[in-house]
Structure formats: structure tokens, C-alpha cells
Design an enzyme around this catalytic site. Structure first.
Site, PDB file in Angstrom:
ATOM      1  N   LYS A 129       0.840  -1.208   0.000  1.00  0.00           N
ATOM      2  CA  LYS A 129       0.000   0.000   0.000  1.00  0.00           C
ATOM      3  C   LYS A 129       0.873   1.255   0.000  1.00  0.00           C
ATOM      4  O   LYS A 129       0.576   2.228  -0.695  1.00  0.00           O
ATOM      5  CB  LYS A 129      -0.951  -0.012   1.201  1.00  0.00           C
ATOM      6  CG  LYS A 129      -2.100  -1.001   1.019  1.00  0.00           C
ATOM      7  CD  LYS A 129      -2.911  -1.172   2.280  1.00  0.00           C
ATOM      8  CE  LYS A 129      -3.973  -2.233   2.111  1.00  0.00           C
ATOM      9  NZ  LYS A 129      -4.550  -2.659   3.401  1.00  0.00           N
TER      10      LYS A 129
ATOM     11  N   LYS B  77      -3.275 -10.043 -10.652  1.00  0.00           N
ATOM     12  CA  LYS B  77      -4.303 -10.360  -9.656  1.00  0.00           C
ATOM     13  C   LYS B  77      -5.500  -9.416  -9.834  1.00  0.00           C
ATOM     14  O   LYS B  77      -5.309  -8.203  -9.975  1.00  0.00           O
ATOM     15  CB  LYS B  77      -3.697 -10.180  -8.254  1.00  0.00           C
ATOM     16  CG  LYS B  77      -4.679 -10.451  -7.144  1.00  0.00           C
ATOM     17  CD  LYS B  77      -4.286  -9.793  -5.815  1.00  0.00           C
ATOM     18  CE  LYS B  77      -5.559  -9.482  -5.057  1.00  0.00           C
ATOM     19  NZ  LYS B  77      -5.541  -8.733  -3.893  1.00  0.00           N
TER      20      LYS B  77
ATOM     21  N   LYS C 238      -9.728  -4.192  -7.338  1.00  0.00           N
ATOM     22  CA  LYS C 238     -10.339  -2.923  -7.758  1.00  0.00           C
ATOM     23  C   LYS C 238      -9.269  -1.842  -7.870  1.00  0.00           C
ATOM     24  O   LYS C 238      -9.388  -0.937  -8.666  1.00  0.00           O
ATOM     25  CB  LYS C 238     -11.500  -2.518  -6.857  1.00  0.00           C
ATOM     26  CG  LYS C 238     -11.122  -2.340  -5.430  1.00  0.00           C
ATOM     27  CD  LYS C 238     -12.329  -2.094  -4.571  1.00  0.00           C
ATOM     28  CE  LYS C 238     -11.990  -2.194  -3.103  1.00  0.00           C
ATOM     29  NZ  LYS C 238     -11.656  -3.548  -2.648  1.00  0.00           N
TER      30      LYS C 238
HETATM   31  P1  ADP Z   1      -9.214  -5.660  -3.609  1.00  0.00           P
HETATM   32  O1  ADP Z   1      -7.843  -6.187  -3.997  1.00  0.00           O
HETATM   33  O2  ADP Z   1     -10.112  -5.554  -4.803  1.00  0.00           O
HETATM   34  O3  ADP Z   1      -9.115  -4.364  -2.827  1.00  0.00           O
HETATM   35  P2  ADP Z   1      -9.690  -6.859  -1.084  1.00  0.00           P
HETATM   36  O4  ADP Z   1      -8.233  -6.720  -0.751  1.00  0.00           O
HETATM   37  O5  ADP Z   1     -10.664  -5.961  -0.402  1.00  0.00           O
HETATM   38  O6  ADP Z   1      -9.855  -6.751  -2.658  1.00  0.00           O
HETATM   39  O7  ADP Z   1     -10.077  -8.370  -0.818  1.00  0.00           O
HETATM   40  C1  ADP Z   1     -11.206  -8.865  -0.106  1.00  0.00           C
HETATM   41  C2  ADP Z   1     -11.162 -10.382  -0.020  1.00  0.00           C
HETATM   42  O8  ADP Z   1     -11.211 -10.955  -1.339  1.00  0.00           O
HETATM   43  C3  ADP Z   1      -9.897 -10.948   0.622  1.00  0.00           C
HETATM   44  O9  ADP Z   1     -10.214 -12.130   1.352  1.00  0.00           O
HETATM   45  C4  ADP Z   1      -9.029 -11.264  -0.545  1.00  0.00           C
HETATM   46  O10 ADP Z   1      -8.074 -12.255  -0.249  1.00  0.00           O
HETATM   47  C5  ADP Z   1     -10.044 -11.734  -1.576  1.00  0.00           C
HETATM   48  N1  ADP Z   1      -9.555 -11.421  -2.928  1.00  0.00           N
HETATM   49  C6  ADP Z   1      -9.446 -10.188  -3.486  1.00  0.00           C
HETATM   50  N2  ADP Z   1      -8.964 -10.247  -4.736  1.00  0.00           N
HETATM   51  C7  ADP Z   1      -8.744 -11.573  -4.989  1.00  0.00           C
HETATM   52  C8  ADP Z   1      -8.251 -12.293  -6.116  1.00  0.00           C
HETATM   53  N3  ADP Z   1      -7.908 -11.679  -7.232  1.00  0.00           N
HETATM   54  N4  ADP Z   1      -8.164 -13.626  -6.024  1.00  0.00           N
HETATM   55  C9  ADP Z   1      -8.537 -14.269  -4.881  1.00  0.00           C
HETATM   56  N5  ADP Z   1      -9.013 -13.648  -3.793  1.00  0.00           N
HETATM   57  C10 ADP Z   1      -9.116 -12.320  -3.817  1.00  0.00           C
END
Ligand code: ADP
Ligand code: TRP
Length: 320
Positions: A110, A189, A192
Site C-alpha cells: 500500500k 491479480k 479494484k
Molecule cells: P481488492 O484487492 O479488490 O481491494 P480486497 O483486498 O478488499 O480486494 O479483498 C477482499 C477479499 O477478497 C480478501 O479475502 C481477498 O483475499 C479476496 N480477494 C481479493 N482479490 C482476490 C483475487 N484476485 N483472487 C482471490 N481472492 C481475492
């Protein structure tokens, strides 16, 4: 067995969230007592628009209920309805080594992406530990990127129990290897923050357009293709039955099947997978009082559990 997970209401939920965390957590509802919450305190580390946070919180609630969260089986609540976790965060802070937090990939990533290194961002894993430990959780279903945070939680709990006595259950992360990382339309990966995501409840035209933009190699239509290295196939297989997956693998390997057709197949299978959920979500949207009641009563149940743990921790530390 107590299962617990949380998700930040920091934007629209996408396929990475669905396959990495929501679906595993919803599937586990059958196997034990599940606690699921909307991590709005955590979201404050990246969201500074109050109206947006309020709306996203309710959107996440709708998404989970539409996708099969059963409030009779799962305690579903807003993190901030249980302020006990913030007090517990402080009690855990005093046994949390700085080095443990300094090593967290999520914090380092981050900062590298330009977020300001404030205390909330740094202490994020301690708040997450409090979330997990407050409910004496055994299993925490999360995507791979959250595994380290659950390991930090274990370290904190073990250290606390050693110093003050056995207050906390030591949790285990649960990660589905088959979908450990869902790729985005650019092959990185799905996230958002990379704007490479496919929303679960996105608009039809936009979803189709994003799927058509999935990055592939430039093999011509006639050429045999390798499903194992293809982002389009990686997304297709998430939705496909065994026989659908095998059929698609054969099409790839035999040649004469282009990426354009494979992308259309991804759109079709995704759109029909979420059809029932979309319908359910519309119904719920017209019944927000019901959604609010579920969250409120979940918050009360969760609060009662958290209060027990907090009292035990306070007693162990001598501030009861
Ligand atoms: P983002 O990366 O979109 O901000 P978050 O970090 O808020 O998503 O992730 C919320 C949940 O979804 C977590 O448990 C995270 O491990 C899972 N997650 C997010 N993106 C992925 C992905 N591309 N593949 C698998 N799990 C994911
Ligand atoms: N940090 C998690 C995420 O970004 C959300 C979260 C907060 C969480 N508290 C938790 C997940 C406790 C599991 C358990 O996805």
C-alpha cells in the site's frame, strides 16, 4: 467450529472477492457456526467519503445476502456495531512486536502504491487480529493475500496467551488452492485498485466489454492453444462444471477456436451463473429495512460474544 471472515466495503465486489473469499465462506456456512462482517473500520484506511462508505456498506450487505448468505445460519454484521474490537485492538497492541507489522506485505504494497503511511494502515493487522480473536474463531476463509494477516493474528494470540494465560483460540487460515488468485482482465491479480476487475453485479454491457478486453497471446484462430496459460480459460474454469471445463480444454488444444469465442463463452457462463443472485439482489434492494434488521441483530449477537472475550482479556491483564 467457528468460521469467521470479513470484507472491506471499499468498492464494488468482484470475481476475485467472490471466488477468493465470499464463496468459500458461504460454502462453510453448512459446516459450522459462521460469523461474517463488513469491515468498515478497516475501510477507513482507504475511504474518506462518509456517504460513499455508508452506501458501500449496504451494497456489500446486499451482495452477500443475494449470493446466499443465510442469516439463520450466519451471524452477519457491521464491524463498527461491535466497538469492543477497538478496545481489544489496544490490548493486543501491547503484545504486538513492531517488526511483525513492519514485515506485512499488504502494508508495504500500500505504501509502495502511494498511500500515506499512517498509524491506521500500520496497525491494520492488529485490528484484524482483534476481529478474529474476539469471536474465538477457529477457521478464517480468505484469499491468499490475507494469509499473512491471519499468521500475524496467530503470533499475537500465542504471545498474549503465553504472557497472560489462555484467553484466545488460535485460528487457522483456510485458502482454496484452486482459486488462490483470480486473475484480472490484464492477467495480474484481480483487484479494484488495478481496475482490472469484473464486478459480480456489474452492468451487462460494461461486463461484456471488459471480458472482451481480457489480455491473451496473439495466436491465430486455427492454432492450437494452451488453456493452462490463458487468462480467459482461467476465468472460464471458475464457473465451469468438470465436463464443461474438459470440453473447453479440448477446443483450445485442437485449434480452430479463437479467443473471441472463448471470451463470449466466459461472458455467457458468468452472466447465467449470477442470474438468480441478481434477481434476489433486486428483491432485497426493495426491502432495505429487512437488510438493516439482519445487520442489527447480527451485531447484537456478535457483540455479546466479543464482550465475553474482551472481559476475559481485561481480567487476564488486570484492568477488570
Ligand atoms: P481488492 O484487492 O479488490 O481491494 P480486497 O483486498 O478488499 O480486494 O479483498 C477482499 C477479499 O477478497 C480478501 O479475502 C481477498 O483475499 C479476496 N480477494 C481479493 N482479490 C482476490 C483475487 N484476485 N483472487 C482471490 N481472492 C481475492
Ligand atoms: N483485511 C481483510 C481484507 O482486506 C478484511 C478483514 C478485516 C478480515 N478483518 C478481518 C478478513 C478478519 C478476515 C478476518 O480483505
Amino acid at each position: 467450529m467457528r468460521i469467521l471472515s470479513g470484507i472491506q466495503p471499499s468498492g464494488k465486489l468482484h470475481l476475485g472477492n467472490y471466488f477468493g473469499m465470499m464463496k468459500p465462506a458461504l460454502d462453510l456456512q453448512k459446516e459450522g457456526e459462521a460469523f461474517l462482517f463488513i469491515a468498515n473500520y478497516h475501510a477507513l484506511t482507504s475511504v474518506s467519503d462518509a456517504d460513499f462508505l455508508r452506501k458501500s456498506t449496504m451494497d456489500v450487505a446486499l451482495d452477500f445476502l443475494a449470493c446466499g448468505l443465510d442469516p439463520a445460519k450466519t451471524v452477519f454484521f457491521r464491524q463498527s456495531d461491535v466497538p469492543e474490537v477497538t478496545e481489544l485492538t489496544w490490548l493486543l497492541s501491547v503484545v504486538t512486536p513492531m517488526g511483525l507489522l513492519e514485515r506485512c506485505h499488504s502494508y508495504k504494497d500500500k505504501i509502495a502504491r502511494g498511500m500515506s503511511p499512517n498509524h491506521g494502515l500500520f496497525a491494520y493487522p492488529v485490528l484484524m487480529a482483534a476481529d478474529i480473536l474476539a469471536y474465538q474463531s477457529n477457521v478464517v476463509p480468505v484469499g491468499r493475500d490475507q494469509k499473512q494477516h491471519v499468521e500475524v493474528t496467530r503470533d499475537i494470540a500465542i504471545k498474549f496467551n503465553n504472557e497472560f494465560g489462555p484467553v484466545f483460540t488460535i485460528p487457522e487460515p483456510s485458502i482454496r488452492d484452486s482459486v488462490a488468485v483470480v486473475p484480472g482482465v490484464d492477467g495480474q491479480k484481480m483487484s479494484k485498485s488495478y481496475n482490472n476487475h469484473l464486478e459480480i453485479f456489474g452492468n451487462e454491457k460494461e461486463t461484456r466489454a471488459r471480458i472482451m478486453r481480457i489480455v491473451t497471446d496473439s495466436k491465430p484462430l486455427e492454432a492450437p492453444k494452451d488453456p493452462e496459460t490463458c487468462n480467459v480459460f482461467a476465468l472460464y474454469r471458475l464457473f465451469a462444471s468438470d465436463s464443461q471445463r474438459k470440453e473447453m480444454e479440448d477446443r483450445y488444444r485442437n485449434g480452430g477456436y479463437g479467443y473471441g469465442d472463448a471470451k463470449k463463452a466466459v461472458f455467457e457462463i458468468m452472466w447465467s451463473y449470477f442470474e438468480v443472485f441478481r434477481k434476489k439482489r433486486k428483491e432485497l434492494q426493495n426491502n432495505m429495512d429487512y437488510v438493516e434488521d439482519i445487520l442489527r441483530s447480527g451485531g447484537e449477537k456478535a457483540g455479546a460474544e466479543a464482550a465475553k472475550t474482551l472481559n476475559a482479556a481485561r481480567r487476564a491483564m488486570g484492568i477488570d
